[in-house]
Motif scaffolding. Structure first.
Motif, PDB file in Angstrom:
ATOM      1  N   TYR A   1      54.255  15.644  38.474  1.00 38.89           N
ATOM      2  CA  TYR A   1      54.142  14.074  39.258  1.00 38.89           C
ATOM      3  C   TYR A   1      55.657  13.382  38.887  1.00 38.89           C
ATOM      4  O   TYR A   1      56.028  13.072  39.952  1.00 38.89           O
ATOM      5  N   LEU A   2      55.602  13.241  37.697  1.00 43.29           N
ATOM      6  CA  LEU A   2      56.907  12.572  37.327  1.00 43.29           C
ATOM      7  C   LEU A   2      58.256  13.058  37.802  1.00 43.29           C
ATOM      8  O   LEU A   2      59.050  12.478  37.994  1.00 43.29           O
ATOM      9  N   GLY A   3      58.374  14.450  37.510  1.00 45.76           N
ATOM     10  CA  GLY A   3      59.470  15.065  37.844  1.00 45.76           C
ATOM     11  C   GLY A   3      59.686  15.085  39.354  1.00 45.76           C
ATOM     12  O   GLY A   3      60.857  14.660  39.905  1.00 45.76           O
ATOM     13  N   LEU A   4      58.492  15.067  40.155  1.00 48.48           N
ATOM     14  CA  LEU A   4      58.811  15.140  41.645  1.00 48.48           C
ATOM     15  C   LEU A   4      58.963  13.711  41.999  1.00 48.48           C
ATOM     16  O   LEU A   4      59.939  13.552  42.982  1.00 48.48           O
ATOM     17  N   LEU A   5      58.515  12.672  41.385  1.00 51.84           N
ATOM     18  CA  LEU A   5      58.662  11.258  41.575  1.00 51.84           C
ATOM     19  C   LEU A   5      60.485  11.018  41.473  1.00 51.84           C
ATOM     20  O   LEU A   5      61.012  10.348  42.153  1.00 51.84           O
ATOM     21  N   LEU A   6      60.744  11.394  40.350  1.00 47.18           N
ATOM     22  CA  LEU A   6      62.253  11.342  39.999  1.00 47.18           C
ATOM     23  C   LEU A   6      63.212  12.089  41.056  1.00 47.18           C
ATOM     24  O   LEU A   6      63.893  11.301  41.718  1.00 47.18           O
ATOM     25  N   LEU A   7      62.888  13.184  41.348  1.00 46.36           N
ATOM     26  CA  LEU A   7      63.542  14.004  42.457  1.00 46.36           C
ATOM     27  C   LEU A   7      63.627  13.197  43.826  1.00 46.36           C
ATOM     28  O   LEU A   7      64.676  13.097  44.461  1.00 46.36           O
ATOM     29  N   LEU A   8      62.462  12.713  44.214  1.00 47.77           N
ATOM     30  CA  LEU A   8      62.370  11.872  45.528  1.00 47.77           C
ATOM     31  C   LEU A   8      63.216  10.729  45.333  1.00 47.77           C
ATOM     32  O   LEU A   8      63.758  10.394  46.287  1.00 47.77           O
ATOM     33  N   ARG A   9      63.254   9.862  44.271  1.00 48.94           N
ATOM     34  CA  ARG A   9      64.121   8.928  44.007  1.00 48.94           C
ATOM     35  C   ARG A   9      65.425   9.058  44.178  1.00 48.94           C
ATOM     36  O   ARG A   9      66.252   8.430  45.120  1.00 48.94           O
ATOM     37  N   LEU A  10      65.988  10.242  43.687  1.00 47.39           N
ATOM     38  CA  LEU A  10      67.339  10.706  43.712  1.00 47.39           C
ATOM     39  C   LEU A  10      67.676  11.141  44.921  1.00 47.39           C
ATOM     40  O   LEU A  10      68.802  11.006  45.423  1.00 47.39           O
ATOM     41  N   LEU A  11      66.743  11.840  45.809  1.00 45.44           N
ATOM     42  CA  LEU A  11      67.077  12.071  47.264  1.00 45.44           C
ATOM     43  C   LEU A  11      67.154  11.197  48.174  1.00 45.44           C
ATOM     44  O   LEU A  11      68.020  11.424  49.207  1.00 45.44           O
ATOM     45  N   GLY A  12      66.748  10.128  47.868  1.00 52.00           N
ATOM     46  CA  GLY A  12      66.857   8.915  48.927  1.00 52.00           C
ATOM     47  C   GLY A  12      65.617   8.427  49.695  1.00 52.00           C
ATOM     48  O   GLY A  12      64.470   9.238  49.480  1.00 52.00           O
ATOM     49  N   LYS A  13      65.614   7.281  50.287  1.00 52.27           N
ATOM     50  CA  LYS A  13      64.436   6.712  51.044  1.00 52.27           C
ATOM     51  C   LYS A  13      63.974   7.540  51.982  1.00 52.27           C
ATOM     52  O   LYS A  13      62.932   7.589  52.197  1.00 52.27           O
ATOM     53  N   ARG A  14      64.891   7.980  52.795  1.00 54.57           N
ATOM     54  CA  ARG A  14      64.462   8.926  54.149  1.00 54.57           C
ATOM     55  C   ARG A  14      63.731  10.117  53.844  1.00 54.57           C
ATOM     56  O   ARG A  14      63.156  10.775  54.719  1.00 54.57           O
ATOM     57  N   SER A  15      63.742  10.588  52.867  1.00 57.22           N
ATOM     58  CA  SER A  15      63.066  11.871  52.437  1.00 57.22           C
ATOM     59  C   SER A  15      61.787  12.228  53.294  1.00 57.22           C
ATOM     60  O   SER A  15      61.646  13.185  53.776  1.00 57.22           O
ATOM     61  N   PHE A  16      60.675  11.297  53.133  1.00 62.10           N
ATOM     62  CA  PHE A  16      59.566  11.411  53.818  1.00 62.10           C
ATOM     63  C   PHE A  16      59.017  10.411  54.701  1.00 62.10           C
ATOM     64  O   PHE A  16      57.838  10.200  55.121  1.00 62.10           O
ATOM     65  N   GLY A  17      59.902   9.406  54.674  1.00 60.62           N
ATOM     66  CA  GLY A  17      59.610   8.138  55.728  1.00 60.62           C
ATOM     67  C   GLY A  17      59.548   8.349  57.196  1.00 60.62           C
ATOM     68  O   GLY A  17      58.483   7.892  57.668  1.00 60.62           O
ATOM     69  N   GLU A  18      60.158   9.305  57.573  1.00 60.95           N
ATOM     70  CA  GLU A  18      60.013   9.832  59.031  1.00 60.95           C
ATOM     71  C   GLU A  18      60.044  11.250  59.093  1.00 60.95           C
ATOM     72  O   GLU A  18      60.955  11.990  58.970  1.00 60.95           O
ATOM     73  N   MET A  19      58.630  11.822  58.937  1.00 63.83           N
ATOM     74  CA  MET A  19      58.412  13.134  58.714  1.00 63.83           C
ATOM     75  C   MET A  19      58.758  13.931  59.998  1.00 63.83           C
ATOM     76  O   MET A  19      58.765  13.641  61.174  1.00 63.83           O
ATOM     77  N   THR A  20      59.758  15.017  59.908  1.00 60.80           N
ATOM     78  CA  THR A  20      60.213  16.017  60.795  1.00 60.80           C
ATOM     79  C   THR A  20      59.384  17.260  60.519  1.00 60.80           C
ATOM     80  O   THR A  20      58.928  17.562  59.282  1.00 60.80           O
TER      81      THR A  20
END
Length: 156
Positions: free
Chosen positions: A18-37
């Protein structure tokens, strides 16, 4: 319901993933899953399948999965509790909103910085009932990945 490892191993794995994935998503940026394609959904499915193994390994006991998921839920609840009470922690976890457009003009470089195409930006405006960027007072990419639009006041 025999576990191949002690129960706490699954809890630690779940929390670590969980913590690792949270860190990865923060590093990848805000739009990662905000607008799902469609591509985001495929990535999410692949990530889920891959992380399952990281949490429970080869253990087939349902209890292993329950312990891992319970650890994730409890850690998520604890992080939300701390973030609601400590502003700096919230900013680190959630991030900040980013201005994309103001007073009818796109901020130079803002779309590219957040990996947003002009067409995706225009689609958001249309979804909000606007025809063009000239109709906006402000457009922000919120910390949660969603896009908020404030309409410009019309002068008649």
């Amino acid at each position: 319901m025999h576990l191949s490892d002690p129960w706490w191993v699954y809890a630690l794995r779940g929390a670590g993933v969980y913590l690792g994935l949270l860190l990865l998503l923060r590093l990848l940026g805000k739009r990662s899953f905000g607008e799902m394609t469609t591509f985001d959904i495929v990535v999410l499915m692949l990530v889920g399948g891959t992380l399952r193994t990281a949490i429970i390994g080869d253990d087939k006991a349902p209890l292993a999965a329950i312990i891992g998921v319970l650890a994730i839920f409890l850690l998520d609840k604890a992080i939300a509790w701390v973030a609601a009470r400590w502003r700096l922690f919230d900013r680190v976890i959630e991030g900040r909103a980013s201005l994309l457009a103001r007073d009818g003009r796109i901020i130079e470089g803002a779309l590219r910085k957040h990996d947003m195409s002009d067409e995706a930006f225009c689609r958001v405006l249309r979804e909000k009932g606007l025809r063009e960027v000239g109709d906006v007072a402000e457009v922000r990419l919120e910390a949660n990945g969603r896009i908020s639009v404030l309409k410009a006041p019309h002068h008649d």
